[in-house]
Design an enzyme around this catalytic site. Structure first.
Site, PDB file in Angstrom:
ATOM      1  N   SER A 136      54.933  21.237  52.553  1.00 61.02           N
ATOM      2  CA  SER A 136      54.149  22.224  53.293  1.00 61.02           C
ATOM      3  C   SER A 136      52.968  21.559  53.989  1.00 61.02           C
ATOM      4  CB  SER A 136      53.621  23.309  52.345  1.00 61.02           C
ATOM      5  OG  SER A 136      54.693  23.956  51.715  1.00 61.02           O
TER       6      SER A 136
HETATM    7  N1  SAH Z   1      55.738  22.979  47.917  1.00 62.10           N
HETATM    8  C1  SAH Z   1      56.599  21.834  48.051  1.00 62.10           C
HETATM    9  C2  SAH Z   1      57.929  22.090  48.739  1.00 62.10           C
HETATM   10  C3  SAH Z   1      58.047  23.229  49.698  1.00 62.10           C
HETATM   11  S1  SAH Z   1      59.658  23.414  50.434  1.00 62.10           S
HETATM   12  C4  SAH Z   1      55.866  20.724  48.783  1.00 62.10           C
HETATM   13  O1  SAH Z   1      54.937  21.023  49.539  1.00 62.10           O
HETATM   14  O2  SAH Z   1      56.245  19.567  48.615  1.00 62.10           O
HETATM   15  C5  SAH Z   1      60.400  24.540  49.267  1.00 62.10           C
HETATM   16  C6  SAH Z   1      61.127  23.884  48.150  1.00 62.10           C
HETATM   17  O3  SAH Z   1      61.761  24.906  47.381  1.00 62.10           O
HETATM   18  C7  SAH Z   1      62.249  22.945  48.592  1.00 62.10           C
HETATM   19  O4  SAH Z   1      62.061  21.677  48.033  1.00 62.10           O
HETATM   20  C8  SAH Z   1      63.528  23.603  48.071  1.00 62.10           C
HETATM   21  O5  SAH Z   1      64.495  22.660  47.670  1.00 62.10           O
HETATM   22  C9  SAH Z   1      62.981  24.413  46.909  1.00 62.10           C
HETATM   23  N2  SAH Z   1      63.811  25.560  46.487  1.00 62.10           N
HETATM   24  C10 SAH Z   1      64.425  26.490  47.249  1.00 62.10           C
HETATM   25  N3  SAH Z   1      65.093  27.372  46.468  1.00 62.10           N
HETATM   26  C11 SAH Z   1      64.877  27.000  45.185  1.00 62.10           C
HETATM   27  C12 SAH Z   1      65.317  27.502  43.919  1.00 62.10           C
HETATM   28  N4  SAH Z   1      66.106  28.578  43.813  1.00 62.10           N
HETATM   29  N5  SAH Z   1      64.918  26.860  42.810  1.00 62.10           N
HETATM   30  C13 SAH Z   1      64.136  25.753  42.880  1.00 62.10           C
HETATM   31  N6  SAH Z   1      63.705  25.217  44.035  1.00 62.10           N
HETATM   32  C14 SAH Z   1      64.070  25.833  45.183  1.00 62.10           C
END
Ligand code: SAH
Length: 301
Positions: A136
């Site tokens: 993000s």
């Molecule tokens: N906040 C984090 C990533 C944001 S992107 C950062 O800034 O690094 C959102 C993340 O949610 C992604 O890595 C995606 O793989 C994860 N995601 C999506 N659905 C999910 C689920 N059901 N369970 C666990 N992670 C999930």
């Protein structure tokens, strides 16, 4: 993002910017979403957006073809930040970062250790981390930390759903300290492995070693019962509705920040009162990747 009459919407602005200068915008549609979030979800981005709209409105109509416009490109790179400290100072200047403790934590956890090699880590923008996921934008990290700070006191418990790079899980770990817990849940095993490496290089390494910070491969829609209940829950991907398991795992007095919606999403702040009742308010409009199944996320990847 509030649009005054006569303003063009963030969507139109994005189309216009993409038409005017396609090189400025990422080709990955997930990144587009996060660009939109960074344009529309904070005072920092609102200011950037209104300046870009002012620039856009002055452009000759002939630019609405496919020619890149150098002036626009200059505008978008001028704000680029080259150091983590400078990035944090900018977020403070723009009012996104309000609390010294939060600023100190973002300064201590170097974002440069969490973005893929070759990315520009200190620009206020989301970046692709592969697997149809993004880290993000810094202003979204700052916004969520500010919203959760009272529930990230030393000794408290935090859950980071969709932990991706592990950046926020590491920030939470620093806030709650060695007596607290910071648990990251991510459903892409490769991202969890990479996030563990990122944290190992960061100022949160000792907390990972001691076990107050942990990162797990799991479906975050079910939370993480082992360490529940949590004082703070952050969800880094957009849910169609708030998962019941996360509501259950929120401690009375706890707070959850979660983007809710499909295409356009509300960043909702959920508070569980001491009697267990729930109140919800919308903080701002955002664009996050969906909270979904692993197979749905990796479709077309
Ligand atoms: N906040 C984090 C990533 C944001 S992107 C950062 O800034 O690094 C959102 C993340 O949610 C992604 O890595 C995606 O793989 C994860 N995601 C999506 N659905 C999910 C689920 N059901 N369970 C666990 N992670 C999930």
């Amino acid at each position: 993002m509030m649009n005054s009459p006569g303003d063009i919407s963030p969507n139109k602005a994005m189309s216009a910017l993409r038409l005017c200068s396609p090189r400025l915008l990422p080709s990955n549609p997930h990144l587009h979403r996060h660009y939109l979030s960074s344009l529309s979800s904070s005072p920092f981005s609102s200011s950037l957006l209104s300046r870009s709209l002012a620039t856009f409105k002055k452009l000759p109509r002939s630019c609405l073809g496919s020619q890149p416009v150098l002036g626009m490109e200059h505008f978008w790179t001028r704000g680029s930040l080259d150091k983590n400290k400078t990035l944090v100072e900018h977020l403070q200047q723009y009012g996104v970062l309000k609390t010294d403790k939060v600023a100190e934590v973002m300064e201590t956890i170097d974002r440069g250790l969490f973005v893929p090699h070759g990315s520009a880590p200190y620009v206020d923008s989301p970046m692709s981390i592969g697997y149809n996921a993004t880290i993000s934008a810094p202003h979204m990290h700052a916004t969520c930390l500010e919203l959760l700070k009272d529930n990230l006191q030393p000794g408290m418990r935090a859950l980071d759903v969709g932990s991706g790079t592990g950046y926020l899980t590491a920030c939470f770990a620093l806030m709650v300290g060695p007596q607290g817990r910071s648990v990251g849940i991510e459903h892409i095993p490769e991202l969890v492995a990479a996030s563990i490496e990122n944290v190992r290089r960061s100022a949160a390494a000792q907390l990972l070693k001691d076990g107050s910070l942990s990162l797990h491969v799991a479906d975050g829609r079910f939370g993480w019962r082992e360490e529940a209940p949590y004082d703070a829950i952050h969800v880094g991907a957009a849910a169609s509705e708030i998962p019941q398991a996360l509501l259950e795992q929120l401690k009375p007095g706890g707070r959850m920040v979660i983007p809710v919606g499909d295409f356009f999403q509300d960043l909702q702040v959920v508070a569980k009162k001491p009697d267990g009742s729930i109140t919800i308010h919308t903080e701002t409009s955002v664009r996050y990747v969906p909270l979904t199944s692993r197979s749905a996320q990796l479709q077309n990847y």
